[in-house]
Design an enzyme around this catalytic site. Sequence first.
Site, mmCIF file in Angstrom:
data_model
loop_
_atom_site.group_PDB
_atom_site.id
_atom_site.type_symbol
_atom_site.label_atom_id
_atom_site.label_comp_id
_atom_site.label_asym_id
_atom_site.label_seq_id
_atom_site.Cartn_x
_atom_site.Cartn_y
_atom_site.Cartn_z
ATOM 1 N N TRP A 19 122.863 -12.695 26.966
ATOM 2 C CA TRP A 19 123.815 -12.786 28.072
ATOM 3 C C TRP A 19 125.134 -13.401 27.635
ATOM 4 O O TRP A 19 126.214 -12.941 28.048
ATOM 5 C CB TRP A 19 123.183 -13.545 29.243
ATOM 6 N N ASP A 49 127.707 -20.197 32.625
ATOM 7 C CA ASP A 49 126.857 -19.262 33.357
ATOM 8 C C ASP A 49 125.514 -19.954 33.574
ATOM 9 O O ASP A 49 124.755 -20.166 32.631
ATOM 10 C CB ASP A 49 126.692 -17.979 32.529
ATOM 11 N N LYS A 84 117.455 -15.551 41.003
ATOM 12 C CA LYS A 84 116.414 -16.286 40.290
ATOM 13 C C LYS A 84 116.016 -17.557 41.059
ATOM 14 O O LYS A 84 114.891 -17.709 41.487
ATOM 15 C CB LYS A 84 116.888 -16.597 38.873
#
Length: 361
Positions: free
Chosen positions: A102, A172, A196
């Site tokens: 990511w 992030d 999540k």
Amino acid sequence: MKQVYNFNAGPAMFPLEVLQQVQAELRDLQGTGLSVLEISHRSKEYEQINEETQQLLKELLGISSEYDVLFMQGGASTQFAMVPMNFLTEGRVANYIESGTWSHKAVEEAKKIGRTEILASSEADQFRKVPDLQGLKIHPEAAYVHLTSNETIAGTQYRDFISTGEIPLIVDMSSDILSREINVSNFSLIYAGAQKNLGPSGVTVVIVKRELLHRIPNSIPNMMNYQVHAQKNSLYNTPPVFAVYMVNLMLKWIQKNGGVKGMEQRNQLKANLIYRTIDNSEGFYNGLAHVESRSMMNVTFSVVNDELEKEFLRQAEENGFVGLKGHRDAGHLRVSMYNAVPYEQCKALTDFMDDFQKRFG
């Protein structure tokens, strides 16, 4: 209903009581006679949800009045582009710490916008640990430093963060926001896809220091401009109403269950249980992430050989364990145990792991 143990990496599990409340209110939101799927985003009912959800997040994370809380669409992947679009101005350099898939994607998007440098990378270690943050040489003309706090694919997580001084630190936190206590004042911008720990897919939370917004050039298109969304209180365009409503319910559930401190205690117990089962298996199960970088959210591991690993997955699915197959980029196995995953579900998995080892070890 069939017994299912949900370890999906995202979209992830919801608490049963939250789903039951959604079900109860789906046809009639708070006596309006309308579904939350039908109400106007300009209605007083949605404005109340929007404001309350912002306030809940501020209370849970201890966010000061220096910050704005935004609800945006496009997932964290859109933020990979928005961050450099807004802040990587001419003559500046974006500094990235590359710890996995990511953060690598974030780097690739930034390169399309302007000059980008990788401060540290663990690619040589197959991203099985996070890069060492000590002694980093941040570029003197850095627009910001960016890192990913938890890499869901590799199963790695930062335990501590760096101080970048006057240079903005952007992070992030898609997969570990609200899972442990943090000091928001250490960051200039935090973004997190909701699917999540926060809610369903469809909304991304952005926590941004207001002084950072003044650096944004006027040339940025409105839909990609953080300042526009902040000025319009996340109502510049039609927001993801249902997703924000569910974030609201999730935040109330977290608040009711001990807040962020309570989540951290629960999450640590769950992670300890899974890792202990792996470490005590005498090599039958093998953790993939380096011990010092292990994630509390995503446990990655393998079984002693490929054939038994396939059999493990087959039997796990037969017994109701969902989402254990590793990401296609990493293979093997992954257990994702975000805030809503109860300890009992993790205990059921470790009981299955112990039994499988007894039968095949």
